[in-house]
Design an enzyme around this catalytic site. Structure first.
Site, PDB file in Angstrom:
ATOM      1  N   CYS A  76       2.804  -0.547  -1.360  1.00  0.00           N
ATOM      2  CA  CYS A  76       2.348  -1.802  -1.969  1.00  0.00           C
ATOM      3  C   CYS A  76       2.489  -1.883  -3.485  1.00  0.00           C
ATOM      4  O   CYS A  76       3.184  -2.759  -3.981  1.00  0.00           O
ATOM      5  CB  CYS A  76       0.917  -2.045  -1.552  1.00  0.00           C
ATOM      6  SG  CYS A  76       0.837  -2.234   0.241  1.00  0.00           S
ATOM      7  N   ARG A  78       5.921   6.028   2.354  1.00  0.00           N
ATOM      8  CA  ARG A  78       6.723   5.050   1.616  1.00  0.00           C
ATOM      9  C   ARG A  78       6.413   5.173   0.114  1.00  0.00           C
ATOM     10  O   ARG A  78       5.266   5.187  -0.290  1.00  0.00           O
ATOM     11  CB  ARG A  78       6.419   3.625   2.118  1.00  0.00           C
ATOM     12  CG  ARG A  78       7.000   3.368   3.505  1.00  0.00           C
ATOM     13  CD  ARG A  78       6.672   1.980   4.007  1.00  0.00           C
ATOM     14  NE  ARG A  78       5.315   1.863   4.512  1.00  0.00           N
ATOM     15  CZ  ARG A  78       4.802   0.747   5.064  1.00  0.00           C
ATOM     16  NH1 ARG A  78       5.541  -0.330   5.172  1.00  0.00           N
ATOM     17  NH2 ARG A  78       3.564   0.724   5.501  1.00  0.00           N
TER      18      ARG A  78
HETATM   19  P1  NAD Z   1       4.313  -2.370   8.517  1.00  0.00           P
HETATM   20  O1  NAD Z   1       5.725  -2.126   8.167  1.00  0.00           O
HETATM   21  O2  NAD Z   1       3.397  -1.247   8.777  1.00  0.00           O
HETATM   22  O3  NAD Z   1       4.250  -3.328   9.805  1.00  0.00           O
HETATM   23  C1  NAD Z   1       4.999  -4.493   9.963  1.00  0.00           C
HETATM   24  C2  NAD Z   1       5.254  -4.674  11.463  1.00  0.00           C
HETATM   25  O4  NAD Z   1       5.848  -5.959  11.680  1.00  0.00           O
HETATM   26  C3  NAD Z   1       6.229  -3.646  12.036  1.00  0.00           C
HETATM   27  O5  NAD Z   1       5.599  -2.931  13.098  1.00  0.00           O
HETATM   28  C4  NAD Z   1       7.405  -4.509  12.542  1.00  0.00           C
HETATM   29  O6  NAD Z   1       7.995  -3.997  13.730  1.00  0.00           O
HETATM   30  C5  NAD Z   1       6.715  -5.838  12.791  1.00  0.00           C
HETATM   31  N1  NAD Z   1       7.605  -6.993  12.865  1.00  0.00           N
HETATM   32  C6  NAD Z   1       8.705  -7.281  12.122  1.00  0.00           C
HETATM   33  N2  NAD Z   1       9.234  -8.457  12.513  1.00  0.00           N
HETATM   34  C7  NAD Z   1       8.475  -8.921  13.535  1.00  0.00           C
HETATM   35  C8  NAD Z   1       8.509 -10.085  14.346  1.00  0.00           C
HETATM   36  N3  NAD Z   1       9.465 -11.005  14.210  1.00  0.00           N
HETATM   37  N4  NAD Z   1       7.549 -10.232  15.284  1.00  0.00           N
HETATM   38  C9  NAD Z   1       6.577  -9.306  15.447  1.00  0.00           C
HETATM   39  N5  NAD Z   1       6.499  -8.181  14.709  1.00  0.00           N
HETATM   40  C10 NAD Z   1       7.424  -7.999  13.758  1.00  0.00           C
HETATM   41  O7  NAD Z   1       3.741  -3.298   7.349  1.00  0.00           O
HETATM   42  P2  NAD Z   1       2.249  -3.310   6.758  1.00  0.00           P
HETATM   43  O8  NAD Z   1       2.044  -2.135   5.902  1.00  0.00           O
HETATM   44  O9  NAD Z   1       1.294  -3.631   7.839  1.00  0.00           O
HETATM   45  O10 NAD Z   1       2.374  -4.565   5.768  1.00  0.00           O
HETATM   46  C11 NAD Z   1       2.508  -5.873   6.257  1.00  0.00           C
HETATM   47  C12 NAD Z   1       2.312  -6.833   5.105  1.00  0.00           C
HETATM   48  O11 NAD Z   1       0.975  -6.734   4.609  1.00  0.00           O
HETATM   49  C13 NAD Z   1       3.206  -6.597   3.886  1.00  0.00           C
HETATM   50  O12 NAD Z   1       3.518  -7.838   3.304  1.00  0.00           O
HETATM   51  C14 NAD Z   1       2.329  -5.788   2.959  1.00  0.00           C
HETATM   52  O13 NAD Z   1       2.689  -5.948   1.602  1.00  0.00           O
HETATM   53  C15 NAD Z   1       0.980  -6.404   3.210  1.00  0.00           C
HETATM   54  N6  NAD Z   1      -0.165  -5.505   2.965  1.00  0.00           N
HETATM   55  C16 NAD Z   1      -0.086  -4.202   3.345  1.00  0.00           C
HETATM   56  C17 NAD Z   1      -1.190  -3.367   3.156  1.00  0.00           C
HETATM   57  C18 NAD Z   1      -1.136  -1.909   3.507  1.00  0.00           C
HETATM   58  O14 NAD Z   1      -2.044  -1.187   3.119  1.00  0.00           O
HETATM   59  N7  NAD Z   1      -0.137  -1.416   4.203  1.00  0.00           N
HETATM   60  C19 NAD Z   1      -2.362  -3.892   2.620  1.00  0.00           C
HETATM   61  C20 NAD Z   1      -2.409  -5.244   2.261  1.00  0.00           C
HETATM   62  C21 NAD Z   1      -1.295  -6.045   2.449  1.00  0.00           C
HETATM   63  C1  UGA Z   2      -3.399  -0.774  -2.322  1.00  0.00           C
HETATM   64  C2  UGA Z   2      -4.654  -1.552  -2.753  1.00  0.00           C
HETATM   65  O1  UGA Z   2      -5.675  -0.634  -3.138  1.00  0.00           O
HETATM   66  C3  UGA Z   2      -5.173  -2.429  -1.613  1.00  0.00           C
HETATM   67  O2  UGA Z   2      -6.268  -3.202  -2.073  1.00  0.00           O
HETATM   68  C4  UGA Z   2      -4.049  -3.351  -1.179  1.00  0.00           C
HETATM   69  O3  UGA Z   2      -4.456  -4.131  -0.063  1.00  0.00           O
HETATM   70  C5  UGA Z   2      -2.834  -2.532  -0.781  1.00  0.00           C
HETATM   71  O4  UGA Z   2      -2.418  -1.703  -1.886  1.00  0.00           O
HETATM   72  C6  UGA Z   2      -1.689  -3.439  -0.436  1.00  0.00           C
HETATM   73  O5  UGA Z   2      -1.533  -4.491  -1.006  1.00  0.00           O
HETATM   74  O6  UGA Z   2      -0.968  -3.080   0.475  1.00  0.00           O
HETATM   75  P1  UGA Z   2      -2.904   1.412  -0.879  1.00  0.00           P
HETATM   76  O7  UGA Z   2      -1.524   1.303  -1.419  1.00  0.00           O
HETATM   77  O8  UGA Z   2      -3.099   1.615   0.562  1.00  0.00           O
HETATM   78  O9  UGA Z   2      -3.759   0.104  -1.265  1.00  0.00           O
HETATM   79  O10 UGA Z   2      -3.624   2.643  -1.590  1.00  0.00           O
HETATM   80  P2  UGA Z   2      -4.440   2.885  -2.951  1.00  0.00           P
HETATM   81  O11 UGA Z   2      -5.643   3.651  -2.619  1.00  0.00           O
HETATM   82  O12 UGA Z   2      -4.617   1.639  -3.719  1.00  0.00           O
HETATM   83  O13 UGA Z   2      -3.448   3.851  -3.735  1.00  0.00           O
HETATM   84  C7  UGA Z   2      -2.199   3.399  -4.220  1.00  0.00           C
HETATM   85  C8  UGA Z   2      -1.562   4.476  -5.071  1.00  0.00           C
HETATM   86  O14 UGA Z   2      -2.283   4.653  -6.285  1.00  0.00           O
HETATM   87  C9  UGA Z   2      -1.524   5.854  -4.420  1.00  0.00           C
HETATM   88  O15 UGA Z   2      -0.309   6.477  -4.721  1.00  0.00           O
HETATM   89  C10 UGA Z   2      -2.691   6.593  -5.061  1.00  0.00           C
HETATM   90  O16 UGA Z   2      -2.553   7.983  -5.065  1.00  0.00           O
HETATM   91  C11 UGA Z   2      -2.642   6.014  -6.456  1.00  0.00           C
HETATM   92  N1  UGA Z   2      -3.936   6.091  -7.160  1.00  0.00           N
HETATM   93  C12 UGA Z   2      -4.993   5.378  -6.709  1.00  0.00           C
HETATM   94  C13 UGA Z   2      -4.040   6.874  -8.306  1.00  0.00           C
HETATM   95  O17 UGA Z   2      -3.076   7.532  -8.728  1.00  0.00           O
HETATM   96  N2  UGA Z   2      -5.244   6.910  -8.960  1.00  0.00           N
HETATM   97  C14 UGA Z   2      -6.323   6.206  -8.537  1.00  0.00           C
HETATM   98  O18 UGA Z   2      -7.384   6.292  -9.208  1.00  0.00           O
HETATM   99  C15 UGA Z   2      -6.201   5.420  -7.387  1.00  0.00           C
END
Ligand code: NAD
Ligand code: UGA
Length: 433
Positions: A262, A329
């Site tokens: 992210c 990732r």
């Molecule tokens: P992910 O890659 O883990 O999962 C995405 C899933 O979508 C995959 O399993 C894929 O097979 C599926 N997919 C793709 N095309 C599809 C379709 N047409 N129909 C149904 N399924 C389909 O992704 P994620 O980490 O869950 O992130 C999803 C979104 O949420 C991203 O935009 C990310 O930036 C955002 N987000 C992620 C986090 C996080 O911590 N990972 C937190 C907040 C927001």
């Molecule tokens: C982050 C945000 O914290 C979530 O709120 C958000 O929803 C998410 O991205 C997203 O948009 O997907 P995440 O990436 O899962 O969550 O993990 P974090 O705990 O935020 O850590 C992100 C990175 O920062 C890691 O590499 C972690 O090691 C690093 N980090 C975090 C530091 O180096 N120092 C810190 O004090 C905190």
């Protein structure tokens, strides 16, 4: 009208939020295009490692509130509110790659027969709410058949279930107050603070929040590097800063730079959004630049002691981008691994959850335990802050390593114990003492 809610995408966000909504008593249908993922979920095997998730999925399935499918058509037929949770990875030039979002809306258009609310939970650029409406219209869907809502997700990997169930806030953006209310209503059992706003502001809140947190990390990493030059201690500095409630104590851990799926991609995407708006963001750019350099610091420190890595064996503790996840990732640990291998080192890696993502490459070896990784290595590099790494006794390093050298990119090792044991520890911003 059906009261089912649908989730398209069963990744960290879709699977966790769908499962949590099911645990709140909603009827939930989670769909993924990846049949293997759905088969595995139906067999009760989690496709990702997320603490507490397996138990909650099992409870949802037993109660009948949670179902899985690979049929998007079924979701569009049965669910009246549908969350889009597909990936938006980094694309060309740092832009968010919207191919999965586009694909999902094009598929939805083929099956849409009656009114549905579509909720963008994926992190998407400002203006995407209007863009997906245009996609539906271009596919021949009438405007009265849908509403689009933005409901960004703020959960962290490794803490995802807790974060979802205990949100600091729920942001709901829409041009239609009734649609916004329907989405906000789903969260009511959690009694969260809810901010309702327009689509674009909701989309920007997500990027601005991630960029702010990323900036906080780059800020503390820069101060950590200054601490080293001034012989001050970053842990005390961060504690002292965090005691000021206006600053807050979170996200002040110095380390190898931010990674994960992210922060790197969302800061890059925000920079392109701002550039396109002819309003470049200097602070976010600086945070990204500082992070780029920070991710190389651990190996620089290693090379201070071992200038020639060729022919050396290094133990790498951690591969995941942070603790409590199997996600690699944009992991700083992966950069460290590849940098060391490129220089001719053999790297023996141990990670409690992420080893299945170990690259199959000459010079890369998997270890089944911390001890196996350390045995006979010329040095150890701690890349991920797994709690079990914090508990490794300094004598274990001393006993197993060929050279008593640890590069501690997460500041886990007790340095006074290390000094007493004759172990050399390079950490981040902890000064010489
Ligand atoms: P992910 O890659 O883990 O999962 C995405 C899933 O979508 C995959 O399993 C894929 O097979 C599926 N997919 C793709 N095309 C599809 C379709 N047409 N129909 C149904 N399924 C389909 O992704 P994620 O980490 O869950 O992130 C999803 C979104 O949420 C991203 O935009 C990310 O930036 C955002 N987000 C992620 C986090 C996080 O911590 N990972 C937190 C907040 C927001
Ligand atoms: C982050 C945000 O914290 C979530 O709120 C958000 O929803 C998410 O991205 C997203 O948009 O997907 P995440 O990436 O899962 O969550 O993990 P974090 O705990 O935020 O850590 C992100 C990175 O920062 C890691 O590499 C972690 O090691 C690093 N980090 C975090 C530091 O180096 N120092 C810190 O004090 C905190």
């Amino acid at each position: 009208m059906s009261n089912t809610i649908g989730f398209l995408g069963a990744g960290y966000v879709g699977l966790v939020s769908g499962t949590c909504f099911a645990s709140l008593g909603h009827q939930v249908l989670v769909c993924d295009i990846n049949q293997k993922r759905i088969d595995s979920l139906e067999a009760g095997v989690m496709p990702i490692y997320e603490p507490g998730l397996a138990e909650l999925v099992e409870r949802g399935r037993q109660s009948g509130h949670l179902q899985f499918t690979s049929s998007l058509e079924q979701v569009v037929r049965k669910a009246n509110i549908i969350f889009i949770c597909v990936g938006t990875p980094m694309g060309k030039g740092g832009r968010a790659d919207l191919q999965y979002v586009q694909g999902v809306y094009q598929d939805i258009a083929k099956h849409l027969k009656s009114h549905r609310i579509f909720v963008n939970k994926s992190t998407v650029p400002v203006g995407s709410g209007a863009w997906v409406q245009d996609i539906l219209k271009a596919e021949g869907v009438k405007a009265n058949l849908f509403d689009v809502v933005s409901n960004p997700e703020f959960l962290r990997e490794g803490n995802a279930v807790y974060d979802f169930m205990n949100p600091d806030r729920v942001v709901v953006g829409s041009d239609n107050p009734k649609a916004a209310q329907a989405v906000a209503g789903l969260y009511m059992p959690l009694r969260p603070r809810i901010l309702t706003t327009d689509l674009k502001s909701a989309e920007l809140i997500k990027y601005a929040s991630n960029a702010f947190l990323a900036t906080k990390i780059s800020f503390i990493n820069e101060i950590a590097n200054l601490c080293e030059n001034l012989d001050a201690n970053i842990e005390d500095v961060a504690t002292g800063m965090g005691m000021d409630e206006r600053i807050g104590k979170g996200f002040l851990n110095a380390g190898p730079g931010f990674g994960g799926s992210c922060f790197p991609k969302d800061t890059a995407a925000l920079l392109t959004i701002a550039k396109d708006a002819k309003n470049p963001l200097k602070i976010v750019q600086a945070a990204a630049d500082v992070n780029h350099a920070q991710r190389r610091i651990a190996i620089k420190k290693l090379k201070k002691h071992l200038p020639e890595l060729k022919g050396k064996t290094i133990a790498l503790l951690g591969l995941a981008f942070k603790a409590n996840t199997d996600d690699v990732r944009e992991s700083p640990a992966m950069d460290m691994l590849l940098d060391m291998v490129k220089e001719g080192a053999t790297v023996r890696v141990y990670d409690p959850e992420a080893l299945e993502h170990l690259p199959k490459k000459k010079g890369v070896e998997a270890a089944a335990s911390v001890e196996e990784a350390l045995q006979g290595a010329h040095a150890a590099v701690i890349a991920t802050e797994w709690p079990q790494f914090k508990n490794i006794p300094v004598n274990t390093y001393k006993k197993l390593l060929k050279k008593p050298l640890v590069v501690d990119a997460r500041n886990l090792v007790d340095r006074s114990a290390a000094k007493a044991a004759g172990l050399v520890v390079e950490s981040i911003g902890r000064g010489a003492k």
